[in-house]
Design a protein around this motif. Sequence first.
Motif, PDB file in Angstrom:
ATOM      1  N   VAL A   1       0.833  -1.209   0.000  1.00 40.15           N
ATOM      2  CA  VAL A   1       0.000   0.000   0.000  1.00 40.15           C
ATOM      3  C   VAL A   1       0.868   1.260   0.000  1.00 40.15           C
ATOM      4  O   VAL A   1       0.594   2.231  -0.716  1.00 40.15           O
ATOM      5  N   LYS A   2       1.929   1.241   0.792  1.00 39.47           N
ATOM      6  CA  LYS A   2       2.808   2.400   0.840  1.00 39.47           C
ATOM      7  C   LYS A   2       3.523   2.602  -0.495  1.00 39.47           C
ATOM      8  O   LYS A   2       3.714   3.734  -0.940  1.00 39.47           O
ATOM      9  N   ASN A   3       3.928   1.507  -1.133  1.00 40.86           N
ATOM     10  CA  ASN A   3       4.603   1.608  -2.431  1.00 40.86           C
ATOM     11  C   ASN A   3       3.677   2.155  -3.507  1.00 40.86           C
ATOM     12  O   ASN A   3       4.148   2.707  -4.508  1.00 40.86           O
ATOM     13  N   LEU A   4       2.372   1.995  -3.316  1.00 39.63           N
ATOM     14  CA  LEU A   4       1.398   2.536  -4.263  1.00 39.63           C
ATOM     15  C   LEU A   4       1.125   4.016  -4.005  1.00 39.63           C
ATOM     16  O   LEU A   4       0.343   4.637  -4.721  1.00 39.63           O
ATOM     17  N   GLY A   5       1.746   4.568  -2.958  1.00 39.47           N
ATOM     18  CA  GLY A   5       1.595   5.991  -2.678  1.00 39.47           C
ATOM     19  C   GLY A   5       0.539   6.318  -1.645  1.00 39.47           C
ATOM     20  O   GLY A   5       0.243   7.496  -1.404  1.00 39.47           O
ATOM     21  N   HIS A   6      -0.030   5.295  -1.000  1.00 40.85           N
ATOM     22  CA  HIS A   6      -1.056   5.527   0.012  1.00 40.85           C
ATOM     23  C   HIS A   6      -0.446   5.574   1.410  1.00 40.85           C
ATOM     24  O   HIS A   6       0.714   5.212   1.620  1.00 40.85           O
ATOM     25  N   ASN A   7      -1.248   5.991   2.377  1.00 40.77           N
ATOM     26  CA  ASN A   7      -0.827   6.070   3.772  1.00 40.77           C
ATOM     27  C   ASN A   7      -1.618   5.056   4.594  1.00 40.77           C
ATOM     28  O   ASN A   7      -2.850   5.023   4.527  1.00 40.77           O
ATOM     29  N   VAL A   8      -0.934   4.217   5.334  1.00 41.11           N
ATOM     30  CA  VAL A   8      -1.596   3.222   6.174  1.00 41.11           C
ATOM     31  C   VAL A   8      -1.891   3.851   7.532  1.00 41.11           C
ATOM     32  O   VAL A   8      -0.976   4.247   8.261  1.00 41.11           O
ATOM     33  N   VAL A   9      -3.172   3.942   7.884  1.00 37.32           N
ATOM     34  CA  VAL A   9      -3.555   4.570   9.152  1.00 37.32           C
ATOM     35  C   VAL A   9      -3.591   3.571  10.293  1.00 37.32           C
ATOM     36  O   VAL A   9      -3.682   3.951  11.458  1.00 37.32           O
ATOM     37  N   GLY A  10      -3.526   2.272   9.980  1.00 40.43           N
ATOM     38  CA  GLY A  10      -3.510   1.286  11.039  1.00 40.43           C
ATOM     39  C   GLY A  10      -3.765  -0.112  10.517  1.00 40.43           C
ATOM     40  O   GLY A  10      -4.266  -0.284   9.405  1.00 40.43           O
ATOM     41  N   VAL A  11      -3.385  -1.099  11.330  1.00 34.52           N
ATOM     42  CA  VAL A  11      -3.657  -2.501  11.031  1.00 34.52           C
ATOM     43  C   VAL A  11      -4.496  -3.057  12.176  1.00 34.52           C
ATOM     44  O   VAL A  11      -4.072  -3.040  13.337  1.00 34.52           O
ATOM     45  N   ALA A  12      -5.690  -3.544  11.863  1.00 34.37           N
ATOM     46  CA  ALA A  12      -6.596  -4.107  12.864  1.00 34.37           C
ATOM     47  C   ALA A  12      -6.617  -5.618  12.727  1.00 34.37           C
ATOM     48  O   ALA A  12      -6.659  -6.146  11.618  1.00 34.37           O
ATOM     49  N   ARG A  13      -6.608  -6.295  13.870  1.00 37.60           N
ATOM     50  CA  ARG A  13      -6.578  -7.758  13.857  1.00 37.60           C
ATOM     51  C   ARG A  13      -7.876  -8.377  14.357  1.00 37.60           C
ATOM     52  O   ARG A  13      -8.033  -9.596  14.322  1.00 37.60           O
ATOM     53  N   THR A  14      -8.790  -7.560  14.843  1.00 37.88           N
ATOM     54  CA  THR A  14     -10.084  -8.050  15.313  1.00 37.88           C
ATOM     55  C   THR A  14     -11.182  -7.111  14.858  1.00 37.88           C
ATOM     56  O   THR A  14     -10.922  -5.969  14.435  1.00 37.88           O
ATOM     57  N   HIS A  15     -12.409  -7.578  14.956  1.00 39.86           N
ATOM     58  CA  HIS A  15     -13.589  -6.768  14.639  1.00 39.86           C
ATOM     59  C   HIS A  15     -13.573  -5.474  15.447  1.00 39.86           C
ATOM     60  O   HIS A  15     -13.754  -4.375  14.902  1.00 39.86           O
ATOM     61  N   ALA A  16     -13.353  -5.585  16.759  1.00 39.48           N
ATOM     62  CA  ALA A  16     -13.400  -4.412  17.635  1.00 39.48           C
ATOM     63  C   ALA A  16     -12.323  -3.403  17.269  1.00 39.48           C
ATOM     64  O   ALA A  16     -12.574  -2.184  17.224  1.00 39.48           O
ATOM     65  N   ASP A  17     -11.109  -3.895  17.002  1.00 40.16           N
ATOM     66  CA  ASP A  17     -10.016  -2.997  16.624  1.00 40.16           C
ATOM     67  C   ASP A  17     -10.331  -2.269  15.314  1.00 40.16           C
ATOM     68  O   ASP A  17     -10.045  -1.075  15.166  1.00 40.16           O
ATOM     69  N   ALA A  18     -10.910  -2.994  14.363  1.00 42.63           N
ATOM     70  CA  ALA A  18     -11.229  -2.410  13.060  1.00 42.63           C
ATOM     71  C   ALA A  18     -12.241  -1.284  13.200  1.00 42.63           C
ATOM     72  O   ALA A  18     -12.081  -0.202  12.615  1.00 42.63           O
ATOM     73  N   VAL A  19     -13.280  -1.529  13.976  1.00 44.14           N
ATOM     74  CA  VAL A  19     -14.316  -0.509  14.166  1.00 44.14           C
ATOM     75  C   VAL A  19     -13.739   0.721  14.854  1.00 44.14           C
ATOM     76  O   VAL A  19     -13.990   1.864  14.450  1.00 44.14           O
ATOM     77  N   ALA A  20     -12.928   0.500  15.888  1.00 45.83           N
ATOM     78  CA  ALA A  20     -12.360   1.626  16.623  1.00 45.83           C
ATOM     79  C   ALA A  20     -11.421   2.446  15.746  1.00 45.83           C
ATOM     80  O   ALA A  20     -11.487   3.686  15.734  1.00 45.83           O
TER      81      ALA A  20
END
Length: 268
Positions: free
Chosen positions: A157-176
């Motif tokens: 994603v970074k090589n494509l020029g985008h910015n990664v705002v976070g990596v979520a490993r669970t449903h709760a983390d993703a929503v937050a």
Amino acid sequence: MSRSQLVAEHLPLLRRYARALTGSQPSGDAYVAAMLEAMLGDPAVLDESHGPRAGLFRLFTQIWNSVSLNDDAEVTTLPMPPERRLSNITPLPRQAFLLLSLEGFSEEEVAFILATDVGETRRLADAAGREMAAEIATDVLIIEDETFIAMDLESLVKNLGHNVVGVARTHADAVALAKNKRPGLILADIQLADGSSGLDAVNELLRSFEVPVVFITAYPERFLTGERPEPAFLISKPFQPAMVSAVASQALFFQRNSRNRTPKAPAA
């Protein structure tokens, strides 16, 4: 193998390609249905000289590129919402790019599917790559519980020029994370290690704000059955970087195109 068995074997991935091409499940499925009707009317229209799968994609392409279905605003056989019409871009380069990157066809097979030659196939794919590279960079949320896959996606994603705002490993983390960061694109695994569902997390998020989503799964056939609403953008594990690039660019393209074509509500 019978003709019906042949179609059944390749239909799920053809439907995936159709949705990636059109940007929506209803429109993609409508074109696939038109292809099946053509084949039922005259089985000889299926050219299997490069194999049955390439033959099906070639027939689909003939339907998709037909003026009466794709360009004529007066035709109502396959209604499409205005924001999904593709008259403002060059469709052939995008087809070549998706056939090579998403579906994994060889250049020779893509040339057969598009009724062109290998040199033109390369030119079309290069043109699409330049068009996709011109997309505006965005913030990306990755929902993935496998550490190494998450790292690969983050690097890509970074090589494509985008910015990664976070990596979520669970449903709760993703929503937050999503509610806090409001990403412009989500890459989501469907089945997470703690038993939660990336699909459920995304559905919850989409009730709060609009964002394009690319789902990544080791079991795409479970979500390409036609029995329920299906992801418009779906990548199979293990994936190739070019596939992620192609599908993410498609998702962002349709999101931007939809926003540009949606009339603004008058001020109160």
